[in-house]
Scaffold this active site. Structure first.
Site, PDB file in Angstrom:
ATOM      1  N   HIS A  28       0.837  -1.205   0.000  1.00  0.00           N
ATOM      2  CA  HIS A  28       0.000   0.000   0.000  1.00  0.00           C
ATOM      3  C   HIS A  28       0.870   1.254   0.000  1.00  0.00           C
ATOM      4  O   HIS A  28       1.300   1.719   1.059  1.00  0.00           O
ATOM      5  CB  HIS A  28      -0.901  -0.005   1.231  1.00  0.00           C
ATOM      6  CG  HIS A  28      -1.790  -1.199   1.314  1.00  0.00           C
ATOM      7  ND1 HIS A  28      -1.335  -2.450   1.675  1.00  0.00           N
ATOM      8  CD2 HIS A  28      -3.121  -1.334   1.065  1.00  0.00           C
ATOM      9  CE1 HIS A  28      -2.344  -3.302   1.642  1.00  0.00           C
ATOM     10  NE2 HIS A  28      -3.436  -2.661   1.273  1.00  0.00           N
ATOM     11  N   GLY A 116      -3.987  -4.280  11.280  1.00  0.00           N
ATOM     12  CA  GLY A 116      -4.360  -4.660   9.916  1.00  0.00           C
ATOM     13  C   GLY A 116      -5.873  -4.737   9.828  1.00  0.00           C
ATOM     14  O   GLY A 116      -6.480  -4.062   9.000  1.00  0.00           O
ATOM     15  N   HIS A 262      -4.473   3.435  -3.385  1.00  0.00           N
ATOM     16  CA  HIS A 262      -4.523   2.866  -2.033  1.00  0.00           C
ATOM     17  C   HIS A 262      -3.675   1.608  -1.869  1.00  0.00           C
ATOM     18  O   HIS A 262      -2.797   1.568  -1.018  1.00  0.00           O
ATOM     19  CB  HIS A 262      -5.978   2.566  -1.643  1.00  0.00           C
ATOM     20  CG  HIS A 262      -6.098   1.569  -0.543  1.00  0.00           C
ATOM     21  ND1 HIS A 262      -5.999   1.920   0.786  1.00  0.00           N
ATOM     22  CD2 HIS A 262      -6.244   0.220  -0.567  1.00  0.00           C
ATOM     23  CE1 HIS A 262      -6.096   0.837   1.525  1.00  0.00           C
ATOM     24  NE2 HIS A 262      -6.248  -0.209   0.730  1.00  0.00           N
ATOM     25  N   GLU A 426     -18.620  -5.019  23.843  1.00  0.00           N
ATOM     26  CA  GLU A 426     -17.794  -6.236  23.881  1.00  0.00           C
ATOM     27  C   GLU A 426     -16.591  -6.148  22.946  1.00  0.00           C
ATOM     28  O   GLU A 426     -15.483  -6.559  23.289  1.00  0.00           O
ATOM     29  CB  GLU A 426     -18.630  -7.476  23.511  1.00  0.00           C
ATOM     30  CG  GLU A 426     -19.718  -7.833  24.491  1.00  0.00           C
ATOM     31  CD  GLU A 426     -21.007  -7.041  24.262  1.00  0.00           C
ATOM     32  OE1 GLU A 426     -21.058  -6.225  23.301  1.00  0.00           O
ATOM     33  OE2 GLU A 426     -21.964  -7.239  25.032  1.00  0.00           O
ATOM     34  N   PHE A 452     -21.877 -13.920  23.612  1.00  0.00           N
ATOM     35  CA  PHE A 452     -21.365 -12.663  23.075  1.00  0.00           C
ATOM     36  C   PHE A 452     -19.866 -12.707  22.802  1.00  0.00           C
ATOM     37  O   PHE A 452     -19.272 -11.694  22.415  1.00  0.00           O
ATOM     38  CB  PHE A 452     -21.742 -11.495  23.989  1.00  0.00           C
ATOM     39  CG  PHE A 452     -23.239 -11.364  24.166  1.00  0.00           C
ATOM     40  CD1 PHE A 452     -24.082 -11.457  23.062  1.00  0.00           C
ATOM     41  CD2 PHE A 452     -23.810 -11.204  25.417  1.00  0.00           C
ATOM     42  CE1 PHE A 452     -25.468 -11.378  23.203  1.00  0.00           C
ATOM     43  CE2 PHE A 452     -25.191 -11.121  25.568  1.00  0.00           C
ATOM     44  CZ  PHE A 452     -26.023 -11.205  24.469  1.00  0.00           C
ATOM     45  N   HIS A 488     -29.615 -16.204  23.424  1.00  0.00           N
ATOM     46  CA  HIS A 488     -28.599 -16.091  24.472  1.00  0.00           C
ATOM     47  C   HIS A 488     -27.874 -17.413  24.753  1.00  0.00           C
ATOM     48  O   HIS A 488     -26.976 -17.450  25.587  1.00  0.00           O
ATOM     49  CB  HIS A 488     -29.238 -15.587  25.772  1.00  0.00           C
ATOM     50  CG  HIS A 488     -29.494 -14.113  25.764  1.00  0.00           C
ATOM     51  ND1 HIS A 488     -30.160 -13.488  24.735  1.00  0.00           N
ATOM     52  CD2 HIS A 488     -29.153 -13.130  26.642  1.00  0.00           C
ATOM     53  CE1 HIS A 488     -30.239 -12.189  24.995  1.00  0.00           C
ATOM     54  NE2 HIS A 488     -29.626 -11.944  26.137  1.00  0.00           N
TER      55      HIS A 488
HETATM   56  C1  LIG Z   1     -11.748  -4.941   9.337  1.00  0.00           C
HETATM   57  C2  LIG Z   1     -11.155  -4.741   7.996  1.00  0.00           C
HETATM   58  N1  LIG Z   1     -11.967  -4.749   6.932  1.00  0.00           N
HETATM   59  C3  LIG Z   1     -11.449  -4.614   5.694  1.00  0.00           C
HETATM   60  C4  LIG Z   1     -10.110  -4.460   5.504  1.00  0.00           C
HETATM   61  C5  LIG Z   1      -9.526  -4.367   4.094  1.00  0.00           C
HETATM   62  N2  LIG Z   1      -9.046  -2.980   3.874  1.00  0.00           N
HETATM   63  C6  LIG Z   1      -7.759  -2.663   4.018  1.00  0.00           C
HETATM   64  S1  LIG Z   1      -7.518  -1.006   3.900  1.00  0.00           S
HETATM   65  C7  LIG Z   1      -9.157  -0.748   3.651  1.00  0.00           C
HETATM   66  C8  LIG Z   1      -9.750   0.617   3.547  1.00  0.00           C
HETATM   67  C9  LIG Z   1      -8.785   1.621   3.278  1.00  0.00           C
HETATM   68  O1  LIG Z   1      -9.292   2.917   3.459  1.00  0.00           O
HETATM   69  P1  LIG Z   1      -8.630   3.847   4.527  1.00  0.00           P
HETATM   70  O2  LIG Z   1      -8.806   3.262   5.836  1.00  0.00           O
HETATM   71  O3  LIG Z   1      -9.166   5.207   4.295  1.00  0.00           O
HETATM   72  O4  LIG Z   1      -7.098   3.795   4.162  1.00  0.00           O
HETATM   73  P2  LIG Z   1      -6.391   4.563   2.969  1.00  0.00           P
HETATM   74  O5  LIG Z   1      -7.153   4.269   1.726  1.00  0.00           O
HETATM   75  O6  LIG Z   1      -6.423   5.993   3.323  1.00  0.00           O
HETATM   76  O7  LIG Z   1      -5.014   3.984   2.935  1.00  0.00           O
HETATM   77  C10 LIG Z   1      -9.859  -1.919   3.646  1.00  0.00           C
HETATM   78  C11 LIG Z   1     -11.320  -2.008   3.415  1.00  0.00           C
HETATM   79  C12 LIG Z   1      -9.300  -4.449   6.658  1.00  0.00           C
HETATM   80  N3  LIG Z   1      -7.985  -4.331   6.597  1.00  0.00           N
HETATM   81  N4  LIG Z   1      -9.855  -4.572   7.888  1.00  0.00           N
END
Ligand SMILES: Cc1ncc(C[n+]2csc(CCOP(=O)(O)OP(=O)(O)O)c2C)c(N)n1
Length: 688
Positions: A28, A116, A262, A426, A452, A488
């Site tokens: 990225h 991540g 991205h 939670e 939960f 539950h």
């Molecule tokens: C819980 C989760 N869902 C999906 C992803 C996959 N994913 C990685 S980055 C991203 C979105 C990126 O947007 P942003 O947070 O604005 O980062 P930027 O584009 O500015 O680097 C997604 C959906 C992830 N890493 N974690």
């Protein structure tokens, strides 16, 4: 220090990220290009750290919640002199490298938490800030401040969109965690689109409503503006701060401001253009100008000096407060104080017995006064999970006299309190506990109903992945919880949790196994432990006639055996153990040789040597029946091809708990019937 040198440092790190992603052909580049100026100002001018000693106690904690921007962090670590080389950077995302795709705690020096899964890092950061505030309130003394650090976060749109971050931020605002500072990479772009189609609320106003101090930086390349905002955040001590920094994803690249910047390498052509646009030499790759490196490496000297000053302060503190200092040192080394477990009760045999959640409460309250690191709470379920540490204080901003204090566990409302009231959150509770465990000085526990645990799975998985010592308490562990009904009543939760690598799940049978389970949970310091307790009373087994509860340490043990070699083995966990004991009595009356095995933990049992496992479950005895009020999945591993399982592979029902148990086959009669059947079929199979 010149503006040009600042810029050179920033661009060096930008292009280390771009080149590493390009070389790996994966990663990225967009986020590091946009967010590097704020990261640079933070690390160069504000972050208190010691690169040659990444574990220094009083360092600021830095969390890259937007873990996909890992190259931003690796570039900072390399440039400021952590034990990470340029070759490591060049090995980004390769097998065995120290620069994995997302930051991994314990893998790369200087990485505080594994991030991540978006939102988790922000939750962890709230945990860091809670740990810092709690330890500061506990250990600092007038004129002797030894715990005094901040938690800094870089978070992205994705972080702020995730529910876990909202939960955590809401709690952080309430708790007035003034040393928590979040820099928000406000670039209007996510992975698949611009935020105009997904995320248009006023983020600043939202955090202000949570009780945060909110600062805006309109130009993410304006180092003076970033500097001023970080100063303002640092000076605000009674509220956490959110700094919204308007940045541009993929800054300087042809795809700037597009989601295309991205998450894919820019490509050779665009790497060249980006370097040209930002006035950077196209060749060589991984260029690190000497003056940029020399400037950023000053962090090493600064760190040594910061540490030296702290060591002096600590020495003076230790002179004035010997006992506290000794306690703090023990915590630093994760050592348990002598006698921490000496008050854990032994529970007398009792047919009426008690719920294991009740026994757990007694055990926790026997341990907590002697083990200051034990701290935690529930997601608004203390009266049910029985996890309050009585009289040990409520973690909250101090209450004004006369304010309503209902829900108190006693001992006063302050940041020194060891009972953390997570509220109905939670997911954040799990993420916060991970941060607390990753800090030093805390053995955090969480608590809610077993059902939960589904709301906590992501942080539980991360705790297991990053070897964090978190204790999860889950009560109301089966359909026997009764009238609340199938919403539950956990069914598949045990099976699901057992499937998580490096997570130890323990479901004790009675009060004495519960006591041993807590011992294991406290001692098991390099991984999370999940404790599963009943709502309903279960008999306290008569240990003078049965295997000692200490057998729990080995995961499964012979609880009750006949005189002769067993013809059939009954295996159970938790509340079903007394059922197999009763069934065994009845079966023995018919002349059958029956063995009862209590199996509170698959993971602990699987870790035993084969000889021990074979001594508990002799391979020659193929007639085996497992009994557990949950999904049957996985039990075949222990009962084998000729065995059987009484479990529940459908949803529960709203009815009194004992009725549910009876209707779903958890009766002495049914266990006897199925044991006879399994014996017949095993015998028949042996004859074939
Ligand atoms: C819980 C989760 N869902 C999906 C992803 C996959 N994913 C990685 S980055 C991203 C979105 C990126 O947007 P942003 O947070 O604005 O980062 P930027 O584009 O500015 O680097 C997604 C959906 C992830 N890493 N974690």
């Amino acid at each position: 220090m010149t503006a040009e040198l600042d810029q050179r440092c920033i661009d060096t790190m930008r292009f280390l990220a771009v080149d590493a992603v390009q070389k790996a052909d994966s990663g990225h580049p967009g986020m590091p290009l946009g967010a590097m100026p704020m990261a640079y100002v933070l690390w160069d001018r504000f972050l208190k750290h010691s690169p040659h000693n990444p574990g220094w106690t009083d360092r600021d904690r830095f969390v890259l919640s937007a873990g996909h921007g890992s190259m931003l962090l690796y570039a900072l670590l390399y440039m400021t002199g952590y034990d990470l080389s340029l070759d490591d950077i060049k090995q980004f995302r390769q097998w065995g490298s120290r620069t994995p795709g997302h930051p991994e705690r314990g893998h790369t020096p200087g990485v505080e938490v594994t991030t991540g899964p978006l939102g988790q890092g922000l939750g962890n950061a709230v945990g860091f800030a809670i740990a810092e505030a709690q330890l500061a309130a506990r250990y600092n003394r007038p004129g002797h401040v030894v715990i005094d650090h901040r938690t800094w976060v870089i978070a992205s749109d994705g972080d702020l969109m995730e529910g876990v971050a909202s939960e955590a931020a809401s709690l952080a605002g309430h708790l007035k965690l003034g040393k928590l500072n979040v820099l928000y990479d406000d670039n209007y772009v996510t992975l698949a689109a611009g935020t105009d189609i997904t995320f248009t609320e006023d983020r600043g106003a939202r955090f202000a409503a949570y009780g945060w101090h909110v600062v805006h930086v309109d130009n993410g390349n304006d180092l003076d503006a970033i500097d001023a905002a970080l100063r303002a955040a640092r000076d605000e001590t009674s509220r956490p701060s959110l700094i919204l920094v308007r940045t541009h994803i993929g800054f300087g690249s042809p795809e700037q401001d597009s989601f295309k910047a991205h998450g894919s390498p820019l490509g050779e052509e665009d790497v060249r253009k980006t370097k040209q646009n930002l006035g950077w030499p196209v060749e060589p790759d991984f260029l690190v100008p000497d003056d940029a490196l020399a400037h950023m490496r000053k962090a090493v000297e600064r760190g040594v000096e910061l540490e030296r000053q702290w060591n002096d302060r600590f020495a003076q503190y230790a002179q004035a407060n010997q006992a506290l200092a000794a306690e703090l040192e023990r915590s630093l080394h994760s050592a348990l104080p002598d006698g921490w477990d000496s008050d854990i009760p032994v529970f007398p045999a009792d047919a009426k017995g008690m719920a294991t959640r009740e026994a757990s409460s007694k055990v926790m309250n026997a341990i907590a006064p002697k083990l200051p690191a034990l701290t935690g709470g529930s997601a608004d379920l203390d009266p049910s999970t029985k996890t309050a540490l009585k009289g040990l204080g409520d973690f909250n901003p101090p209450l004004q006299a006369g304010e309503d204090a209902q829900g108190s566990d006693g001992g006063g409302w302050s940041h020194a309190g060891r009972n953390i009231h997570f509220g109905v959150r939670e997911h954040a509770m799990g993420a916060i506990a991970n941060g607390m465990a990753a800090h030093f000085g805390c053995i955090p526990y969480t608590a809610t109903f077993l059902i939960f645990s589904d709301y906590m799975r992501p942080p539980m998985r991360l705790a297991a992945l990053s070897k964090l010592h978190v204790i999860h308490v889950f009560t109301h562990d089966s359909v026997a919880l009764g009238e609340d009904g199938p919403t539950h009543q956990p069914i598949e939760q045990l099976a699901g949790l057992r499937a998580v690598p490096n997570l130890t799940v323990i479901r004790p049978a009675d009060a004495n196994e519960t006591a041993v389970a807590w011992r294991v949970a406290i001692e098991h310091c390099d991984a999370p432990v999940t404790l599963v307790f009943t709502r309903q009373a279960v008999p306290t087994l008569d240990r003078s006639r049965m295997g000692a509860a200490d057998g729990l340490r080995r995961g499964a043990y012979v609880l009750d055996d006949g005189d002769a070699a067993p013809a059939v083995i009954l295996i159970a966990s938790g509340s079903e153990v007394h059922l197999i004991v009763d069934a065994a009595h009845r079966l023995r009356e018919t002349g059958l040789a029956v063995r009862c095995v209590s199996m509170p933990s698959w993971e602990l049992f699987d870790a035993q040597p084969p000889e021990y496992r074979d001594s508990v479950l002799p391979p020659t005895v193929r007639a085996r029946l497992a009994v557990e009020a949950g999904a049957t999945q996985g039990w075949s591993k222990y009962v084998g091809d000729s065995g059987d399982v009484i479990g529940i592979d459908h949803f529960g029902a709203s009815a009194p708990g004992d009725v549910n148990m009876q209707k779903f086959g958890f009766t002495v009669e049914e266990v006897c019937r199925r044991a006879q059947a399994v014996l017949s079929s095993a015998t028949a199979a042996a004859r074939r």
